[in-house]
Design a protein around this motif. Structure first.
Motif, PDB file in Angstrom:
ATOM      1  N   ASP A   1      27.646 -18.165  22.773  1.00  0.00           N
ATOM      2  CA  ASP A   1      26.660 -19.208  23.043  1.00  0.00           C
ATOM      3  C   ASP A   1      27.175 -20.089  24.172  1.00  0.00           C
ATOM      4  OD1 ASP A   1      24.866 -21.526  22.811  1.00  0.00           O
ATOM      5  OD2 ASP A   1      24.344 -20.674  20.859  1.00  0.00           O
TER       6      ASP A   1
ATOM      7  N   ASP B   1      23.509 -15.663  21.414  1.00  0.00           N
ATOM      8  CA  ASP B   1      22.374 -16.468  21.875  1.00  0.00           C
ATOM      9  C   ASP B   1      21.582 -15.671  22.907  1.00  0.00           C
ATOM     10  OD1 ASP B   1      20.638 -18.599  22.264  1.00  0.00           O
ATOM     11  OD2 ASP B   1      22.037 -19.767  23.455  1.00  0.00           O
ATOM     12  N   LEU B   2      20.285 -15.788  22.880  1.00  0.00           N
ATOM     13  CA  LEU B   2      19.430 -15.073  23.831  1.00  0.00           C
ATOM     14  C   LEU B   2      19.670 -15.549  25.254  1.00  0.00           C
ATOM     15  CD1 LEU B   2      17.063 -13.120  24.444  1.00  0.00           C
ATOM     16  CD2 LEU B   2      15.530 -15.055  24.056  1.00  0.00           C
ATOM     17  N   LYS B   3      19.751 -16.876  25.441  1.00  0.00           N
ATOM     18  CA  LYS B   3      19.937 -17.425  26.789  1.00  0.00           C
ATOM     19  C   LYS B   3      21.377 -17.872  26.963  1.00  0.00           C
ATOM     20  CE  LYS B   3      15.231 -18.779  27.626  1.00  0.00           C
ATOM     21  NZ  LYS B   3      14.629 -18.847  28.897  1.00  0.00           N
TER      22      LYS B   3
ATOM     23  N   SER C   1      21.458 -12.856  29.849  1.00  0.00           N
ATOM     24  CA  SER C   1      20.626 -12.719  28.663  1.00  0.00           C
ATOM     25  C   SER C   1      21.456 -12.061  27.571  1.00  0.00           C
ATOM     26  CB  SER C   1      19.400 -11.853  28.954  1.00  0.00           C
ATOM     27  OG  SER C   1      18.743 -11.533  27.746  1.00  0.00           O
TER      28      SER C   1
ATOM     29  N   THR D   1      18.012 -17.604  18.968  1.00  0.00           N
ATOM     30  CA  THR D   1      17.378 -18.240  20.119  1.00  0.00           C
ATOM     31  C   THR D   1      16.572 -19.458  19.709  1.00  0.00           C
ATOM     32  OG1 THR D   1      15.899 -17.915  22.003  1.00  0.00           O
ATOM     33  CG2 THR D   1      15.352 -16.731  19.990  1.00  0.00           C
TER      34      THR D   1
ATOM     35  N   TYR E   1      14.135 -20.182  21.636  1.00  0.00           N
ATOM     36  CA  TYR E   1      12.871 -19.837  22.293  1.00  0.00           C
ATOM     37  C   TYR E   1      12.322 -18.546  21.705  1.00  0.00           C
ATOM     38  CZ  TYR E   1      15.182 -23.045  25.454  1.00  0.00           C
ATOM     39  OH  TYR E   1      15.850 -24.122  25.960  1.00  0.00           O
TER      40      TYR E   1
ATOM     41  N   THR F   1      10.599 -10.927  22.402  1.00  0.00           N
ATOM     42  CA  THR F   1      12.062 -10.826  22.421  1.00  0.00           C
ATOM     43  C   THR F   1      12.597 -10.338  21.085  1.00  0.00           C
ATOM     44  OG1 THR F   1      12.295 -13.194  21.943  1.00  0.00           O
ATOM     45  CG2 THR F   1      12.467 -12.514  24.255  1.00  0.00           C
TER      46      THR F   1
ATOM     47  N   TYR G   1      17.259 -11.136  14.043  1.00  0.00           N
ATOM     48  CA  TYR G   1      16.803 -12.067  15.069  1.00  0.00           C
ATOM     49  C   TYR G   1      16.521 -13.378  14.358  1.00  0.00           C
ATOM     50  CZ  TYR G   1      13.751 -13.664  18.924  1.00  0.00           C
ATOM     51  OH  TYR G   1      13.170 -14.354  19.959  1.00  0.00           O
TER      52      TYR G   1
ATOM     53  N   LYS H   1      16.927 -20.516  16.371  1.00  0.00           N
ATOM     54  CA  LYS H   1      18.016 -21.474  16.506  1.00  0.00           C
ATOM     55  C   LYS H   1      17.459 -22.875  16.313  1.00  0.00           C
ATOM     56  CE  LYS H   1      21.748 -22.220  19.814  1.00  0.00           C
ATOM     57  NZ  LYS H   1      22.155 -21.993  21.189  1.00  0.00           N
TER      58      LYS H   1
END
Length: 188
Positions: A12, A56-58, A63, A84, A86, A91, A103, A106
């Motif tokens: 992250d 973390d996705l971002k 990514s 995530t 978002y 996703t 999945y 967050k």
């Protein structure tokens, strides 16, 4: 035969979140390493071969989706959880297609993470409050959405306000009111 303590990798770019989560998991007997970007995540995973990775996705310019396959290649039985702020159906589907085991929205609580890993959550059967089954507060989601718009416009408040479809002064007022009590979400 005694099982070794579970080892994990927290990936992250929000170091405060990662460190807080690391301490919370340590109290549950789970050892973790932290990586703040994709390159260090792969290096840590090669060195420690964790049982699970919370990704973390971002990750800044990277990514988390791109980490799923290389992590899986390092250890086929590694549990990979994508988190995530978002969340979207697209996703979620993409992460599962790429090999993620779960999945999670967050901020993910420790009991939610433990359940996703298939671990027992002490006191969960007695807990009728279901605090971690509630949705993320709207103020938190709005704050994260605003932060995403600011990141996309490189901090330009006028451009972010246009992107969000609101008046610049309204955005400034919202920025002055940072969401508060959600800071305690990790240990719940």
């Amino acid at each position: 035969m005694m099982r070794h303590p579970m080892k994990g990798l927290l990936v992250d770019d929000d170091e405060l979140y990662a460190r807080t989560l690391q301490r919370s998991l340590a109290r549950k007997g789970i050892e973790t390493e932290i990586a703040l970007d994709a390159a260090s995540a792969l290096a840590q995973a090669r060195e420690h071969l964790p049982d699970f990775a919370l990704v973390d996705l971002k990750l800044g310019a990277d990514s988390g989706l791109g980490l799923i396959e290389p992590l899986r290649a390092l250890r086929a039985d590694m549990q990979i959880l994508l988190v995530t702020g978002y969340a979207s159906v697209a996703t979620a589907v993409e992460s599962i297609k790429r090999g993620a085991d779960d999945y999670l929205p967050k901020p993910a609580t420790v009991p939610t993470i433990l359940r996703a890993l298939g671990l027992e959550v002490p006191g969960a059967a007695d807990d009728t409050s279901a605090t971690d089954d509630t949705m993320t507060p709207l103020s938190r989601l709005e704050w994260e959405h605003i932060q995403q718009a600011l990141a996309e416009t490189e901090g330009n408040i006028s451009a972010a306000a246009r992107l969000l479809g609101m008046h610049r002064r309204s955005l400034q007022r919202k920025l002055a009111k940072r969401p508060g009590p959600e800071r305690r979400w990790i240990d719940e």
